[in-house]
Each structure stands twice: as structure tokens, then as C-alpha cells.
Write an enzyme that holds these catalytic residues in place. Structure first.
Site, short mmCIF file in Angstrom:
data_model
loop_
_atom_site.label_atom_id
_atom_site.label_comp_id
_atom_site.label_asym_id
_atom_site.label_seq_id
_atom_site.Cartn_x
_atom_site.Cartn_y
_atom_site.Cartn_z
N GLU A 264 6.09 -36.67 -28.32
CA GLU A 264 5.65 -34.97 -28.49
C GLU A 264 7.00 -34.55 -28.53
O GLU A 264 8.12 -34.09 -27.60
CB GLU A 264 5.06 -35.03 -26.96
CG GLU A 264 4.43 -33.31 -26.93
CD GLU A 264 5.43 -33.08 -24.83
OE1 GLU A 264 6.03 -32.12 -25.38
OE2 GLU A 264 5.51 -33.55 -24.68
N CYS A 301 8.85 -27.85 -22.16
CA CYS A 301 8.02 -27.74 -23.51
C CYS A 301 6.48 -26.36 -24.34
O CYS A 301 6.66 -27.05 -25.78
CB CYS A 301 7.14 -29.34 -23.69
SG CYS A 301 7.49 -30.82 -22.89
#
Length: 525
Positions: A264, A301
Site C-alpha cells: 500500500e 494514507c
């Protein structure tokens, strides 16, 4: 609690390396006391070997046994008490309240996976009974379920020292699937890593797990690549930079036996503010946007790094409101010196491009420690469409307003985008009905679509998707948050013409576990 600074390898402490380092408090840039030892390649290899040996035992543990292990990890984390919270805050610069909440999230996701294991249907059991009289050919008895891959390498993230680190989502989902774990701790919070390693080891001992089920090593890029390249490691979970994630992905695919990598990576999480919503809710959205961009000093994120708007009579007022909120934003602590330096370089690069970019507002400044200031930039959709660098993540508290002269420019901008974790639309019912074509485009670009809410909250639940097309991740078919994350570390296995006594309990005809199964095409228990 006394920290040793050592590596945790299959239940034993080890410090054979000569390279050492210390944690640094990013709030004031001071060194913390404990000296930590980077693992040697031999130590790293031993951790992978012990994980492989443990897999032979751990893969056969029942759902209830694994659930007890995960519950015990959560309990042992809580038993670390306030010392974990205080030390983690000192290492990360994150406030006590944030760390306390993150501890709860970490424990919650462990216990959620324990619930999934006890229920048992996650294995996706499928049974097609034999049809010996079928014409023109009989059908054999065929049964299917998900089984664990093997030892998993996990890279702790910098920005969530608990929830995406040693006992974070990657570790929880790997252990839930039946895979032992070798974690590379993040050097920004090594003491926190050791405390959590202690908790996991205690839980493993209390629940009778094989010692190699968990190891944690400190180290540099060399140590990380030793994990990736070890033949006993069968998958990788990573949260971090695009550069790091791609390097791991490429190394894993260059192995003699390529393995899946779930990296990720970077995402700018575009927000689209549609015309009627901009007119009706300018102040609310402007304040919410500022809070979302600066949450965690922009080191989530999912902080929004791009904001798309139409160039109409409401634009100027919205930009003034947003600029005011940005100017009032306090400088926040960044996680380490490297992240602060990269953020400053990104800001300098954008600000220097005066032909395409305008600096609209800047937050308050502080020279103390590693603190970053909020920045609001503006560009045109024409520039966004013609230049690639606007879409690159600048990890920290900044965002770029992208102003479009028409709906067609908004659509072209969306079509031009690469993969992201999220995309958000603020709109009235009429707006959303008028922009269904934009929604269709965004559905192909992200893992999570959001309406009238900001993306910075990622719920840990069964339906969450925290993933997206490249370069947000290296595998768009997965999620790193939520219970579906368990399937990253499994593979389907088919059993044909097996006698009942040799079948896993999940596939036995009388369904002793009472799980939901696809039986001859129908779901039933």
C-alpha cells in the site's frame, strides 16, 4: 519496563549485529535512551527458517485456537498499560489521545479477526458431491477451501506505530489466515516495536503456539530485502512509500519463486466538490477540508491531496474561506527527519513552478523538532491534464485545488488519473444525478468511493476496502484493512475423491463446524 534493543527471533532475544541506532523524538529532535541492534542477515534468515518450521504446526491450528491467540495478543497489548502509550508518543511525536485511540483500533482489529475465525465461513468452502450416474460422464466428489500460504514478511509503517506496525492489520490478517509472521520493525518507533513484540511472544506462550509463529527484527533496507528474498517467505505486506513498495514488488517478482506483494503506497485521494454543494456548503466543506488535509500532520494514507472544483461565481469565496482556515492551522509534528525533508522538498518544488501553480495559503510555522506547516496550492485543470507531477503524493499537510472551466475538464482530469485509495464527491442529490458519468470514471480509479464525507477515517469492518489500482497498491484486488484482508495470505486448494476422515473439518459432509458453504451450488449451513 526495560527495553533490550534486541531482535525477537522465534521467542528468543538476539543481538549479533554491530550496527546500532536510537529512536528520536520528532517533537524536539532529541535522541531517546535505548540502543537498538540491527539484525544481521544470519539472524534474519533464522527468523524466516523458524517461521517456515512453525508453519507446519500453525497451519493446522483450529479457528478457535488461532482466535484465542489473537485475543491474547490484544489482551497483552492492553496489559502493557500507560507505558506503551507514553513511549509510543515520545517516539512518534503523536499525541497521547491519538495513540490511545490507535491502541484500541489495534486491539479491535485483532479481536475482529478472532470473531471471523470462530464463525469460520471465511474459508469459502465449496462442495460439489459426486454424481456417479451423470451422463455422459460421472462427476467426481470435488471440494474447495482457502488454505494459508506460508510464512509472511510484514513491513511496519511509520505513520501508524500500532495499527499498521508489529501487531497491525497485516500481522493480524496473516496470523488469522494461519501464516507465521516475520516483521521488520520501523526505525521511527523501535521501542514501540519491541513492546508489541513482547506482547505477541507472551500471547504465543500462553496459548501454546509454536515459537517461530512470530519474529521481529530491526534493520535497514538490506534486512528488509533479506526477508523479501528468503525462499521460505511466501508473501509480503507493506505500507509505505511508492519507491519502497515498488522496490519490494520488483525484488519479489525477480525471485526464483515469485511471491505476492501487497504494497500500500502513495495516494492523493482526490476530492470533487460539485457546483450546488459548493454554493450551499462552502464554509462547512472548507473547514472540513482543512481538518482532513492537516489530520495527523497530513501523514495518513488518505489525506486529500487534490481538490477539484468548477470555476464559477462561488469559487473565489470558497478559496478565501479555505485559505483562512489553512493560515490558522498550527504546525504539526512529522514522523521523522526524512519525511520532513521530503515534504519540504515537495513544497519547494511546487512553489517554484510559478507558471502552473499558485501558493494560496500557508499555515503557521515552527522550527521546533520536525514540524511541518500546512500549504494550499492552486492550479488549473488544463495544467493537471498536461502535467503528471500534480498527482504525485507529497506526504504531509498540503493539497492542490484544481480549477476546471467545464464539466468536460473535470471528466478529462478524472480519466487522466492513476490509481488511488479513495475518491470523494461532495454534492447535492441534483449534483450527484448530474455527475453519474464522473462516478463511473472514479469507480475504475479507486478502492473506496465516498459521498459527502472526507476520506481520512478508515473503519475496520467487514466491508472496508483500503486499496486501489496501481500506484496506490501493487494489487488492486485486495484490501489491507477489514476482514477481507485475510484472503491476501491464502490460496484455494481442491480435494477430489477424498475419504471423509482425511477431509478438513470445514469440508466434511456433516459440517461439524456449522459454517456457511456453497453446497452443490446453494449456500447453506
Amino acid at each position: 519496563m526495560i527495553l533490550t534493543g534486541k531482535n525477537y527471533i522465534a521467542g528468543s532475544l538476539s543481538s549479533n549485529g554491530r550496527t546500532t541506532f536510537k529512536g528520536i523524538n520528532p517533537s524536539d529532535a532529541t535522541e531517546l535512551e535505548t540502543t537498538f541492534y540491527e539484525a544481521t542477515i544470519d539472524e534474519t534468515n533464522e527468523a524466516a527458517l523458524k517461521a517456515h518450521e512453525a508453519f507446519a504446526i500453525y497451519r493446522k491450528k483450529s479457528g478457535e485456537e488461532k482466535a484465542l491467540f489473537l485475543d491474547a495478543i490484544a489482551d497483552e497489548i492492553l496489559n502493557l498499560g500507560d507505558e506503551l502509550i507514553t513511549y509510543c508518543s515520545a517516539e512518534s511525536g503523536l499525541p497521547i489521545g491519538r495513540i490511545t485511540g490507535e491502541r484500541g483500533r489495534t486491539m479491535g482489529q485483532l479481536k475482529l479477526f478472532a470473531t471471523v475465525l470462530r464463525e469460520g465461513s471465511w474459508v469459502d468452502a465449496r462442495i460439489d458431491p459426486a454424481l456417479p450416474d451423470r451422463q455422459p460422464l460421472p462427476r467426481a466428489d470435488i471440494r474447495y477451501m482457502q488454505k494459508p500460504l506460508g510464512a509472511v514478511g510484514v513491513f511496519g509503517a511509520s505513520n501508524f506505530p500500532l495499527a499498521f506496525s508489529v501487531a497491525g492489520g497485516d500481522t493480524a490478517s496473516a496470523l488469522a489466515s494461519g501464516c507465521p509472521v516475520v516483521v521488520k520493525g520501523h526505525p521511527s518507533h523501535p521501542g514501540t516495536c519491541e513492546m508489541i513484540a513482547m506482547a505477541i511472544n507472551k500471547a504465543a506462550e500462553k496459548t501454546g503456539m509454536p515459537k517461530g509463529v512470530f519474529s521481529m527484527v530491526h534493520g535497514s533496507i538490506e534486512v528488509g530485502m533479506a526477508i523479501v528474498n528468503h525462499p521460505h517467505i511466501k508473501a509480503i505486506g507493506f505500507t509505505g512509500s511508492t519507491k519502497g513498495g515498488i522496490a519490494i514488488f520488483q525484488a519479489a517478482n525477480n525471485r526464483d519463486e515469485p511471491i505476492p506483494v501487497y504494497s500500500e503506497m502513495g495516494s492523493t485521494n482526490p476530492v470533487f466538490i460539485l457546483p450546488e454543494a459548493l454554493k450551499a456548503r462552502s464554509e462547512e466543506i472548507a473547514k472540513g477540508l482543512t481538518n482532513s488535509v492537516t489530520l495527523g500532520t497530513g501523514q495518513f494514507c488518505t489525506n486529500p491531496g487534490l481538490v477539484f472544483l468548477n470555476n464559477d461565481e462561488n469559487l473565489q469565496n470558497f478559496q478565501k474561506l479555505t485559505a483562512k482556515h489553512f493560515e490558522e492551522a498550527e504546525a504539526g509534528v512529522m514522523l521523522n527527519k526524512g519525511i520532513k525533508s521530503a515534504f519540504d522538498n515537495g513544497i519547494e518544488s511546487l512553489a517554484s513552478n510559478k507558471l502552473d501553480v499558485k501558493l494560496v495559503a500557508k499555515g503557521k510555522f515552527s522550527s521546533e523538532g520536525f514540524k511541518g506547516s500546512a500549504h494550499l496550492f492552486e492550479t488549473t485543470a488544463k495544467s493537471f491534464i498536461s502535467k503528471d507531477y500534480f498527482e504525485e503524493e507529497n506526504f504531509g499537510p498540503s493539497t492542490i485545488s484544481v480549477v476546471a472551466d467545464s464539466k468536460e475538464e473535470l471528466l478529462t482530469s478524472a480519466k487522466k488519473m492513476k490509481g488511488h485509495l479513495t475518491a470523494t464527491l461532495f454534492g447535492t442529490e441534483n449534483d450527484l444525478n448530474n455527475y453519474t458519468d464522473l462516478i463511473d470514471v472514479l469507480e475504475q480509479k479507486v478502492g473506496r468511493l465516498i459521498i459527502n464525507d472526507f476520506p481520512t477515517g478508515v473503519e475496520v469492518c467487514h466491508a472496508m476496502v483500503h486499496g486501489g489500482p496501481f500506484p496506490a497498491t501493487t494489487n488492486s484486488r485486495s484490501t489491507s484493512v477489514g476482514t477481507a484482508a485475510i484472503h491476501r495470505f491464502t490460496r484455494p486448494v481442491c480435494y477430489q475423491n477424498f475419504p471423509e476422515n482425511l477431509l478438513p473439518d470445514e469440508l466434511k459432509t456433516d459440517n461439524p463446524l456449522g459454517i456457511m458453504r456453497l453446497f452443490n451450488g446453494d449456500y447453506k449451513r
